[in-house]
Design an enzyme around this catalytic site. Structure first.
Site, PDB file in Angstrom:
ATOM      1  N   LEU A  22      11.747   7.873   8.492  1.00  0.00           N
ATOM      2  CA  LEU A  22      10.551   7.263   9.084  1.00  0.00           C
ATOM      3  C   LEU A  22      10.456   7.440  10.598  1.00  0.00           C
ATOM      4  O   LEU A  22       9.387   7.736  11.135  1.00  0.00           O
ATOM      5  CB  LEU A  22      10.542   5.765   8.763  1.00  0.00           C
ATOM      6  CG  LEU A  22      10.192   5.420   7.322  1.00  0.00           C
ATOM      7  CD1 LEU A  22      10.473   3.955   7.045  1.00  0.00           C
ATOM      8  CD2 LEU A  22       8.734   5.746   7.031  1.00  0.00           C
ATOM      9  N   GLU A  42      16.213  17.893   9.253  1.00  0.00           N
ATOM     10  CA  GLU A  42      16.625  16.817   8.331  1.00  0.00           C
ATOM     11  C   GLU A  42      17.529  17.448   7.281  1.00  0.00           C
ATOM     12  O   GLU A  42      17.156  18.448   6.665  1.00  0.00           O
ATOM     13  CB  GLU A  42      15.387  16.185   7.685  1.00  0.00           C
ATOM     14  CG  GLU A  42      15.650  15.357   6.443  1.00  0.00           C
ATOM     15  CD  GLU A  42      16.664  14.223   6.637  1.00  0.00           C
ATOM     16  OE1 GLU A  42      16.484  13.414   7.558  1.00  0.00           O
ATOM     17  OE2 GLU A  42      17.650  14.173   5.855  1.00  0.00           O
ATOM     18  N   GLN A 122       8.592   3.464   1.467  1.00  0.00           N
ATOM     19  CA  GLN A 122       9.030   4.502   2.406  1.00  0.00           C
ATOM     20  C   GLN A 122       8.813   5.916   1.851  1.00  0.00           C
ATOM     21  O   GLN A 122       8.364   6.806   2.562  1.00  0.00           O
ATOM     22  CB  GLN A 122      10.521   4.256   2.669  1.00  0.00           C
ATOM     23  CG  GLN A 122      11.141   5.117   3.704  1.00  0.00           C
ATOM     24  CD  GLN A 122      12.451   4.527   4.220  1.00  0.00           C
ATOM     25  OE1 GLN A 122      12.795   3.390   3.928  1.00  0.00           O
ATOM     26  NE2 GLN A 122      13.173   5.296   4.993  1.00  0.00           N
ATOM     27  N   TYR A 216       3.658 -12.182 -12.785  1.00  0.00           N
ATOM     28  CA  TYR A 216       4.342 -13.255 -12.048  1.00  0.00           C
ATOM     29  C   TYR A 216       4.127 -13.141 -10.535  1.00  0.00           C
ATOM     30  O   TYR A 216       4.538 -14.010  -9.775  1.00  0.00           O
ATOM     31  CB  TYR A 216       5.837 -13.269 -12.397  1.00  0.00           C
ATOM     32  CG  TYR A 216       6.039 -13.686 -13.836  1.00  0.00           C
ATOM     33  CD1 TYR A 216       6.132 -15.030 -14.171  1.00  0.00           C
ATOM     34  CD2 TYR A 216       6.061 -12.739 -14.851  1.00  0.00           C
ATOM     35  CE1 TYR A 216       6.265 -15.425 -15.493  1.00  0.00           C
ATOM     36  CE2 TYR A 216       6.190 -13.115 -16.175  1.00  0.00           C
ATOM     37  CZ  TYR A 216       6.290 -14.466 -16.492  1.00  0.00           C
ATOM     38  OH  TYR A 216       6.412 -14.857 -17.802  1.00  0.00           O
ATOM     39  N   ASP A 300      17.316   3.404  13.601  1.00  0.00           N
ATOM     40  CA  ASP A 300      18.590   2.781  13.234  1.00  0.00           C
ATOM     41  C   ASP A 300      19.760   3.351  14.037  1.00  0.00           C
ATOM     42  O   ASP A 300      20.797   2.697  14.157  1.00  0.00           O
ATOM     43  CB  ASP A 300      18.856   2.955  11.730  1.00  0.00           C
ATOM     44  CG  ASP A 300      18.101   1.922  10.896  1.00  0.00           C
ATOM     45  OD1 ASP A 300      17.133   1.329  11.424  1.00  0.00           O
ATOM     46  OD2 ASP A 300      18.465   1.716   9.724  1.00  0.00           O
TER      47      ASP A 300
HETATM   48  C1  LIG Z   1      16.514  -2.686   1.315  1.00  0.00           C
HETATM   49  C2  LIG Z   1      15.910  -2.376   2.634  1.00  0.00           C
HETATM   50  C3  LIG Z   1      14.603  -2.743   2.886  1.00  0.00           C
HETATM   51  C4  LIG Z   1      14.031  -2.476   4.122  1.00  0.00           C
HETATM   52  N1  LIG Z   1      12.747  -2.847   4.355  1.00  0.00           N
HETATM   53  C5  LIG Z   1      12.195  -2.613   5.562  1.00  0.00           C
HETATM   54  C6  LIG Z   1      10.843  -2.959   5.813  1.00  0.00           C
HETATM   55  O1  LIG Z   1      10.147  -3.450   4.923  1.00  0.00           O
HETATM   56  N2  LIG Z   1      10.326  -2.708   7.046  1.00  0.00           N
HETATM   57  C7  LIG Z   1      11.082  -2.130   8.020  1.00  0.00           C
HETATM   58  O2  LIG Z   1      10.578  -1.953   9.137  1.00  0.00           O
HETATM   59  N3  LIG Z   1      12.354  -1.738   7.797  1.00  0.00           N
HETATM   60  C8  LIG Z   1      12.925  -1.970   6.601  1.00  0.00           C
HETATM   61  N4  LIG Z   1      14.201  -1.569   6.351  1.00  0.00           N
HETATM   62  C9  LIG Z   1      14.918  -0.819   7.379  1.00  0.00           C
HETATM   63  C10 LIG Z   1      14.478   0.649   7.358  1.00  0.00           C
HETATM   64  O3  LIG Z   1      14.643   1.211   6.080  1.00  0.00           O
HETATM   65  C11 LIG Z   1      15.275   1.424   8.379  1.00  0.00           C
HETATM   66  O4  LIG Z   1      15.213   0.741   9.611  1.00  0.00           O
HETATM   67  C12 LIG Z   1      14.678   2.822   8.545  1.00  0.00           C
HETATM   68  O5  LIG Z   1      14.814   3.580   7.371  1.00  0.00           O
HETATM   69  C13 LIG Z   1      15.380   3.526   9.685  1.00  0.00           C
HETATM   70  O6  LIG Z   1      14.795   4.778   9.828  1.00  0.00           O
HETATM   71  P1  LIG Z   1      15.508   5.894  10.689  1.00  0.00           P
HETATM   72  O7  LIG Z   1      14.588   7.061  10.605  1.00  0.00           O
HETATM   73  O8  LIG Z   1      15.879   5.362  12.013  1.00  0.00           O
HETATM   74  O9  LIG Z   1      16.900   6.168   9.959  1.00  0.00           O
HETATM   75  P2  LIG Z   1      17.227   6.603   8.467  1.00  0.00           P
HETATM   76  O10 LIG Z   1      16.162   6.158   7.527  1.00  0.00           O
HETATM   77  O11 LIG Z   1      18.614   6.148   8.201  1.00  0.00           O
HETATM   78  O12 LIG Z   1      17.183   8.188   8.518  1.00  0.00           O
HETATM   79  C14 LIG Z   1      18.111   8.951   9.225  1.00  0.00           C
HETATM   80  C15 LIG Z   1      17.930  10.378   8.748  1.00  0.00           C
HETATM   81  O13 LIG Z   1      18.742  11.247   9.521  1.00  0.00           O
HETATM   82  C16 LIG Z   1      19.252  12.246   8.665  1.00  0.00           C
HETATM   83  N5  LIG Z   1      20.451  12.799   9.304  1.00  0.00           N
HETATM   84  C17 LIG Z   1      21.580  12.135   9.653  1.00  0.00           C
HETATM   85  N6  LIG Z   1      22.457  12.973  10.227  1.00  0.00           N
HETATM   86  C18 LIG Z   1      21.864  14.190  10.239  1.00  0.00           C
HETATM   87  C19 LIG Z   1      22.285  15.473  10.699  1.00  0.00           C
HETATM   88  N7  LIG Z   1      23.488  15.664  11.251  1.00  0.00           N
HETATM   89  N8  LIG Z   1      21.447  16.521  10.563  1.00  0.00           N
HETATM   90  C20 LIG Z   1      20.217  16.351   9.996  1.00  0.00           C
HETATM   91  N9  LIG Z   1      19.774  15.158   9.532  1.00  0.00           N
HETATM   92  C21 LIG Z   1      20.590  14.092   9.658  1.00  0.00           C
HETATM   93  C22 LIG Z   1      19.534  11.509   7.378  1.00  0.00           C
HETATM   94  O14 LIG Z   1      19.601  12.390   6.282  1.00  0.00           O
HETATM   95  C23 LIG Z   1      18.354  10.558   7.293  1.00  0.00           C
HETATM   96  O15 LIG Z   1      17.277  11.090   6.564  1.00  0.00           O
HETATM   97  C24 LIG Z   1      14.791  -1.830   5.122  1.00  0.00           C
HETATM   98  C25 LIG Z   1      16.106  -1.450   4.863  1.00  0.00           C
HETATM   99  C26 LIG Z   1      16.665  -1.724   3.637  1.00  0.00           C
HETATM  100  C27 LIG Z   1      18.076  -1.307   3.387  1.00  0.00           C
END
Ligand SMILES: Cc1cc2nc3c(=O)[nH]c(=O)nc-3n(C[C@H](O)[C@H](O)[C@H](O)COP(=O)(O)OP(=O)(O)OC[C@H]3O[C@@H](n4cnc5c(N)ncnc54)[C@H](O)[C@@H]3O)c2cc1C
Length: 528
Positions: A22, A42, A122, A216, A300
């Site tokens: 995201l 990615e 997502q 529900y 994250d």
């Molecule tokens: C159950 C659950 C429910 C959630 N619900 C919500 C919600 O409703 N709203 C909200 O705001 N947040 C929510 N979150 C949090 C949200 O999912 C995360 O904050 C978000 O996915 C973070 O996105 P990101 O792109 O920072 O990291 P990530 O989604 O962790 O993506 C990181 C990406 O980097 C890639 N990557 C890593 N290393 C490498 C590399 N060396 N080379 C190439 N690619 C690489 C990985 O493959 C991955 O695709 C939820 C989390 C969980 C666990």
């Protein structure tokens, strides 16, 4: 769509993004919308089949609106709020509803933003972001992994490997964005430490369909804390018909055990189709700095927080990307000094930390922080999403002692805060004020002397500054005048940044409007 071989593809770019979930995809979208050349890598070939995020806030949708894609994402009804209750089971006895912010009624949406947020899984949102980033010229390379990187004199050199061909190649970029998730190898290589409550526990989950359970949801509650003797779990629903059951232990379960647990959570033997299972770490960790040299952490990688009803995960990361995109754009165009980029960490790290504190001060997670956060003031959802205040050299503020967040109605144009949303009339069209702030700096004033000063500064300094004469080019409604909205006099002015944050304001006319405006712009752009 994807291009994962190096042959005939450019290996130089202005910004390299690592991570195509995201936050990385949003960064690619925001940068490519500004014409910044962007390569995103990615390591996976698509979205994870087990979605995590589902709740996207008004602010996130405002950012997507600014780049013209909000209409592609179905928005929530203004009166819909994420609601949670303690239950014996979905079809059994229901207990009390638990509020996200105790003691504060959550108002209906729709007054403070032109957007209402979205409930979309997502793995449904990511394809939209991919397509739109690609459409704007971003180069998305799926199935490509970052192996290592090094900062060079003028940029960053990254070693990548195509997972399809195993070929290893190099990309050179001016800047690198690490959107590579909570375990961020890039953050680790940079040696940036994190602080916070730390590891909480490992969660296992099962994703399934159960049409018979849908009725529900009619009472408006979407999240259920299941409490039975010897069985605690968390059940929630995605609007596309999928359900997820999360276990409070880290046990691997067979298919029979999963079905039995779902039966217990539902309270009846309803027909269920299993989709997949998941395992993830629940933790609270915020990076001490969000940047080092030419590398920026976003999402994250910068802030790991448990899922909350405030949506502090992906939404915070998408807001990081929005804050960074215009700064990179102006620095790469030579309009701003690289010093502007220092304001990214200065503005975003305190926001990440505030969200950590707000998460662990609330009943949902208080037990993990012990007494450490007792007495921490709780800011409501609207305050946290639309009323946060940033402080850095890219904001010129004389106000001291202001809170880090407040309901948007409590602000009135203070520098560092998101400029308010007001429906205005612009050349016969009804627009949100936010639509005016989607690209360049904007100076607004009812006084022609400020407007002339703005035009002169834009011309002479080569700054992307749009001057808007209030009362002529844009008319505010009678019950929400420009002066009241920004707390200025009819001779005053307000300067809004390209990310919609108020940068500076003048209550009245200055002796030399062009000079003061020029000085303010220079400070914001890090030119002095
Ligand atoms: C159950 C659950 C429910 C959630 N619900 C919500 C919600 O409703 N709203 C909200 O705001 N947040 C929510 N979150 C949090 C949200 O999912 C995360 O904050 C978000 O996915 C973070 O996105 P990101 O792109 O920072 O990291 P990530 O989604 O962790 O993506 C990181 C990406 O980097 C890639 N990557 C890593 N290393 C490498 C590399 N060396 N080379 C190439 N690619 C690489 C990985 O493959 C991955 O695709 C939820 C989390 C969980 C666990």
């Amino acid at each position: 769509m994807q291009n994962n071989t190096p042959n005939n593809t450019p290996n130089n770019t202005q910004v390299l993004i690592v991570g195509g979930s995201l936050v990385g995809l949003s960064a690619a979208l925001f940068l490519s919308s500004r014409g910044v050349s962007t390569i995103l890598v990615e390591k996976h070939r698509g979205s994870s089949p087990h979605p995590r995020a589902i709740g996207f806030t008004e602010l996130t949708l405002e950012h997507y609106r600014a780049v013209g894609i909000a209409d592609l994402i179905p928005q929530a009804r203004p009166d819909i709020r994420l609601r949670r209750a303690k239950v014996e089971s979905l079809t059994g006895r229901w207990g009390e509803e638990t509020p996200w912010t105790p003691g504060q009624a959550e108002p209906d949406k729709g007054q403070v933003s032109p957007c209402t947020g979205a409930a979309i899984a997502q793995d449904r949102l990511e394809p939209i972001l991919r397509e739109q980033a690609l459409h704007r010229g971003a180069d998305l390379r799926l199935g490509v992994e970052l192996l290592s990187f090094a900062e060079t004199k003028n940029g960053v050199a990254a070693q990548l490997r195509s997972r399809d061909t195993s070929e290893i190649y190099e990309i050179r970029a001016d800047y690198l964005i690490a959107a590579d998730g909570a375990d961020s190898p890039i953050r680790e290589q940079l040696g940036i430490g994190r602080e916070g409550v730390g590891f909480l526990r490992t969660i296992r989950s099962v994703l399934f369909r159960c049409e018979a359970a849908e009725p529900y949801l009619e009472r408006g509650i979407q999240q259920f804390e299941i409490e039975q003797p010897g069985f605690q779990a968390f059940l929630t629903h995605y609007p596309d018909g999928r359900w997820v059951l999360m276990f409070s232990d880290d046990e691997e379960r067979s298919e029979d055990q999963l079905r039995s647990a779902i039966r217990r959570a539902l309270g009846q033997d309803l027909p269920v189709e299993l989709i997949t299972t998941g395992r993830w770490e629940m933790a609270g960790r915020i990076a001490r700095s969000y940047s080092r040299g030419r590398v920026f952490l976003a999402g994250d990688a910068a802030h790991q927080l448990p899922p909350t009803r405030g949506g502090f995960g992906a939404n915070t990361g998408i807001d990081d990307a929005y804050n960074l995109a215009w700064k990179l754009d102006l620095v790469l165009r030579g309009v701003a000094s690289p010093a502007l980029l220092d304001t990214y960490s200065a503005e975003r790290q305190p926001i990440g930390w505030l969200r950590h504190q707000q998460t662990f001060a609330r009943p949902d997670y208080r037990r993990w922080a012990g007494d450490r956060l007792a007495g921490e003031p709780l800011y409501g959802a609207e305050a946290m999403e639309l009323g946060q205040r940033v402080s850095s050299k890219a904001v010129i503020s004389t106000d001291e002692g202001l809170p880090p967040a407040a309901h948007p109605d409590a602000w009135a144009g203070q520098p560092g805060v998101r400029a308010p949303h007001v429906w205005v009339n612009a050349d016969g069209r009804r627009l949100s004020t936010l639509d005016l702030f989607a690209q360049d700096f904007v100076l607004m004033s009812p006084d022609i002397r400020w407007i002339n000063a703005g035009l002169a500064v834009a011309r002479e300094q080569g700054v992307p500054l749009r001057s808007i004469a209030v009362g002529q080019q844009v008319c505010f409604p009678e019950d929400r005048s420009f002066e009241a909205t920004f707390t200025v006099s009819p001779q005053g002015a307000c300067l809004v940044r390209p990310d919609g944050v108020v940068a500076w304001r003048a209550f009245g006319l200055d002796a030399d409007p062009a000079l003061i405006l020029c000085r303010s712009m220079s400070q914001i752009l890090g030119r002095k």
